[in-house]
Design an enzyme around this catalytic site. Structure first.
Site, PDB file in Angstrom:
ATOM      1  N   CYS A  75       3.296   8.504   1.087  1.00 46.02           N
ATOM      2  CA  CYS A  75       3.861   7.601   2.090  1.00 46.02           C
ATOM      3  C   CYS A  75       4.038   6.253   1.396  1.00 46.02           C
ATOM      4  CB  CYS A  75       2.882   7.507   3.259  1.00 46.02           C
ATOM      5  SG  CYS A  75       3.384   6.334   4.512  1.00 46.02           S
ATOM      6  N   GLU A 100       0.819  -1.208   0.000  1.00 39.03           N
ATOM      7  CA  GLU A 100       0.000   0.000   0.000  1.00 39.03           C
ATOM      8  C   GLU A 100       0.852   1.256   0.000  1.00 39.03           C
ATOM      9  OE1 GLU A 100      -4.068  -1.440   2.170  1.00 39.03           O
ATOM     10  OE2 GLU A 100      -2.399  -0.975   3.476  1.00 39.03           O
ATOM     11  N   CYS A 149      -1.236   6.192   9.980  1.00 41.96           N
ATOM     12  CA  CYS A 149       0.003   5.545  10.414  1.00 41.96           C
ATOM     13  C   CYS A 149      -0.326   4.239  11.114  1.00 41.96           C
ATOM     14  CB  CYS A 149       0.741   6.413  11.427  1.00 41.96           C
ATOM     15  SG  CYS A 149       1.229   7.999  10.807  1.00 41.96           S
ATOM     16  N   CYS A 170       6.073  -4.564  16.117  1.00 44.67           N
ATOM     17  CA  CYS A 170       5.594  -3.604  17.111  1.00 44.67           C
ATOM     18  C   CYS A 170       4.127  -3.923  17.417  1.00 44.67           C
ATOM     19  CB  CYS A 170       5.728  -2.180  16.590  1.00 44.67           C
ATOM     20  SG  CYS A 170       7.425  -1.776  16.175  1.00 44.67           S
ATOM     21  N   CYS A 212       6.379  -6.726   7.837  1.00 49.81           N
ATOM     22  CA  CYS A 212       7.476  -6.172   8.631  1.00 49.81           C
ATOM     23  C   CYS A 212       7.850  -7.170   9.712  1.00 49.81           C
ATOM     24  CB  CYS A 212       7.052  -4.847   9.273  1.00 49.81           C
ATOM     25  SG  CYS A 212       8.395  -4.037  10.180  1.00 49.81           S
ATOM     26  N   CYS A 230       0.992  -1.910  15.793  1.00 51.83           N
ATOM     27  CA  CYS A 230       1.034  -1.628  14.356  1.00 51.83           C
ATOM     28  C   CYS A 230       0.439  -2.785  13.558  1.00 51.83           C
ATOM     29  CB  CYS A 230       2.487  -1.398  13.944  1.00 51.83           C
ATOM     30  SG  CYS A 230       2.723  -1.258  12.166  1.00 51.83           S
TER      31      CYS A 230
HETATM   32  N1  SAH Z   1       8.749   0.975  10.175  1.00 53.93           N
HETATM   33  C1  SAH Z   1       9.054   2.338  10.244  1.00 53.93           C
HETATM   34  C2  SAH Z   1       8.216   3.177   9.326  1.00 53.93           C
HETATM   35  C3  SAH Z   1       6.770   2.819   9.184  1.00 53.93           C
HETATM   36  S1  SAH Z   1       5.737   3.038  10.565  1.00 53.93           S
HETATM   37  C4  SAH Z   1       8.973   2.840  11.649  1.00 53.93           C
HETATM   38  O1  SAH Z   1       8.450   2.129  12.497  1.00 53.93           O
HETATM   39  O2  SAH Z   1       9.475   3.928  11.890  1.00 53.93           O
HETATM   40  C5  SAH Z   1       5.450   4.794  10.551  1.00 53.93           C
HETATM   41  C6  SAH Z   1       5.059   5.382  11.903  1.00 53.93           C
HETATM   42  O3  SAH Z   1       3.748   4.951  12.279  1.00 53.93           O
HETATM   43  C7  SAH Z   1       5.987   4.972  13.035  1.00 53.93           C
HETATM   44  O4  SAH Z   1       6.438   6.093  13.741  1.00 53.93           O
HETATM   45  C8  SAH Z   1       5.090   4.142  13.932  1.00 53.93           C
HETATM   46  O5  SAH Z   1       5.499   4.255  15.275  1.00 53.93           O
HETATM   47  C9  SAH Z   1       3.722   4.702  13.650  1.00 53.93           C
HETATM   48  N2  SAH Z   1       2.630   3.782  13.956  1.00 53.93           N
HETATM   49  C10 SAH Z   1       2.614   2.445  13.861  1.00 53.93           C
HETATM   50  N3  SAH Z   1       1.417   1.951  14.230  1.00 53.93           N
HETATM   51  C11 SAH Z   1       0.653   3.009  14.566  1.00 53.93           C
HETATM   52  C12 SAH Z   1      -0.717   3.159  14.996  1.00 53.93           C
HETATM   53  N4  SAH Z   1      -1.503   2.105  15.148  1.00 53.93           N
HETATM   54  N5  SAH Z   1      -1.180   4.406  15.227  1.00 53.93           N
HETATM   55  C13 SAH Z   1      -0.390   5.495  15.019  1.00 53.93           C
HETATM   56  N6  SAH Z   1       0.884   5.413  14.606  1.00 53.93           N
HETATM   57  C14 SAH Z   1       1.403   4.185  14.383  1.00 53.93           C
HETATM   58 FE1  SF4 Z   2       7.337  -2.359  11.369  1.00 49.89          FE
HETATM   59 FE2  SF4 Z   2       5.064  -1.185  12.130  1.00 49.89          FE
HETATM   60 FE3  SF4 Z   2       7.108  -1.386  13.844  1.00 49.89          FE
HETATM   61 FE4  SF4 Z   2       7.283   0.313  11.755  1.00 49.89          FE
HETATM   62  S1  SF4 Z   2       5.836   0.457  13.468  1.00 49.89           S
HETATM   63  S2  SF4 Z   2       8.846  -1.159  12.483  1.00 49.89           S
HETATM   64  S3  SF4 Z   2       6.133  -0.887  10.214  1.00 49.89           S
HETATM   65  S4  SF4 Z   2       5.955  -3.124  12.969  1.00 49.89           S
END
Ligand code: SAH
Ligand code: SF4
Length: 341
Positions: free
Chosen positions: A106, A93, A333, A117, A113, A120
């Site tokens: 974006c 996406e 995000c 986390c 991934c 996410c």
């Molecule tokens: N993997 C990279 C980039 C993609 S995630 C990273 O983690 O930096 C982009 C941003 O979205 C990151 O700062 C992450 O902390 C945030 N993010 C992930 N899940 C989220 C959620 N459910 N709500 C808001 N932000 C989120």
């Molecule tokens: Fe991966 Fe989501 Fe963590 Fe970014 S926030 S490193 S996309 S699991």
């Protein structure tokens, strides 16, 4: 014979492909300019190439493109989400956000991934594979082509951990920012990482001029260990040190992203600790109110987001709240996960 996909090859890659055809090296530069500077993806339209060379290319090479499988526009924001299919059937996406003075895309860097986390949606998928340089840059080329929008900013904040796919990402960013390539300003390309410290060092040592963002998301190791398991390997103090080495070596400011999770990392004590942790760094902070995924977390109330913000706003470090765009189409995000479609 299987044709070679040349979309995403840099100059060196094109040169070695061209020499494997027994052609002169300057042909590589011609192809590079047609594909990335002019956006022409059909050999027949590359008018300064001789007919015999064009037919040789047609026999031996392809310029593979992403296939658009779905396009969804938000009812609330000028935000559109694009679902693309890759050659092997995998899906990724990309999200376009159109603002009055700029348009930001974006983009994804991996299918899924591995970082896992807990807040996410992409993290729940696990990692399927890295994207190739061509698959990374084609998200930008395709979205520009589909919408006619002149994109000004690129953020690598879609699916995947960009630094987990470092070499392909750098090849892609070099083509995106090359002035005889896709010609984006380096300072308009942001790479966001969850904190792969060795790669932050490498990025610093290589003198890369793309902007760096760090997903911090907690102020203590015990909370960050739970939210982001990679913290057990690369804890907060070492992360901050690696970022400090970056800001000192490059004289550039870093952005810290901090997802606000109700009752987990949004207390006034957290705000105090965050100020202390980052106060000495050349940085800014983006507070991101949590966007709903399948997880157990909740977004703090607007008034506690406001309180956290005000606590931070008194510090030297500039703070903004990033209200994600397009959350009604799961384009916010952390909401990108194609197996949910
Ligand atoms: N993997 C990279 C980039 C993609 S995630 C990273 O983690 O930096 C982009 C941003 O979205 C990151 O700062 C992450 O902390 C945030 N993010 C992930 N899940 C989220 C959620 N459910 N709500 C808001 N932000 C989120
Ligand atoms: Fe991966 Fe989501 Fe963590 Fe970014 S926030 S490193 S996309 S699991």
């Amino acid at each position: 014979m299987k044709k070679t996909n040349i979309n995403g090859l840099d100059r060196e890659g094109l040169e070695s492909f061209i020499s494997s055809l027994g052609e002169k090296r300057f042909r590589a530069q011609q192809l590079y300019s047609w594909m990335y500077e002019k956006g022409v993806m059909d050999f027949e339209e590359m008018t300064n190439l001789s007919k015999p060379f064009r037919s040789k290319l047609n026999e031996t090479a392809t310029i593979s493109r992403l296939k658009l499988s779905q396009q969804l526009s938000s009812q609330k924001d000028p935000t559109t989400k694009f679902l693309f299919e890759l050659d092997d059937g995998q899906k990724i996406e990309s999200v376009l956000m159109v603002y009055p003075a700029r348009s930001t895309i974006c983009i994804s860097t991996q299918v899924g991934c591995a970082i896992d986390c807990k807040f996410c949606a992409t993290g729940t998928m696990g990692l399927t594979r890295n994207l190739s340089p061509g698959e990374i840059i084609d998200q930008v080329a395709m979205v520009q082509q589909i919408t006619g929008e002149k994109i000004s900013n690129i953020v690598c904040m879609g699916m995947g951990e960009p630094f987990h796919n470092y070499d392909n990402l750098m090849t892609a960013c070099d083509i995106l920012s090359d002035d005889v390539g896709m010609n984006f300003a380096k300072r308009h390309i942001v790479v966001s990482t969850s904190g792969l410290i060795p790669k932050i060092h490498q990025f610093t040592e290589e003198g890369r001029k793309f902007r760096l963002a760090i997903s911090l998301n907690a102020t203590t190791d015990s909370v960050r260990d739970k939210l982001m398991p990679l913290n057990k390997k690369w804890p907060i103090r070492e992360l901050i040190e690696s970022v400090q080495a970056y800001t000192e070596a490059t004289k550039r400011r870093v952005t810290f992203e901090y997802v606000l999770l109700n009752g987990v990392n949004d207390s006034i004590e957290d705000a105090e600790r965050l100020k202390k942790l980052l106060g000495h760094l050349s940085c800014k902070i983006n507070l991101i109110p949590y966007n709903a995924t399948f997880g157990e977390y909740k977004r703090p109330t607007d008034s506690s987001i406001q309180q956290f913000y005000e606590k931070m706003a008194g510090s030297k470090v500039p703070v903004t709240v990033r209200w994600s765009k397009g959350d009604d189409i799961d384009a916010g995000c952390g909401q990108l996960a194609t197996n949910a479609n």
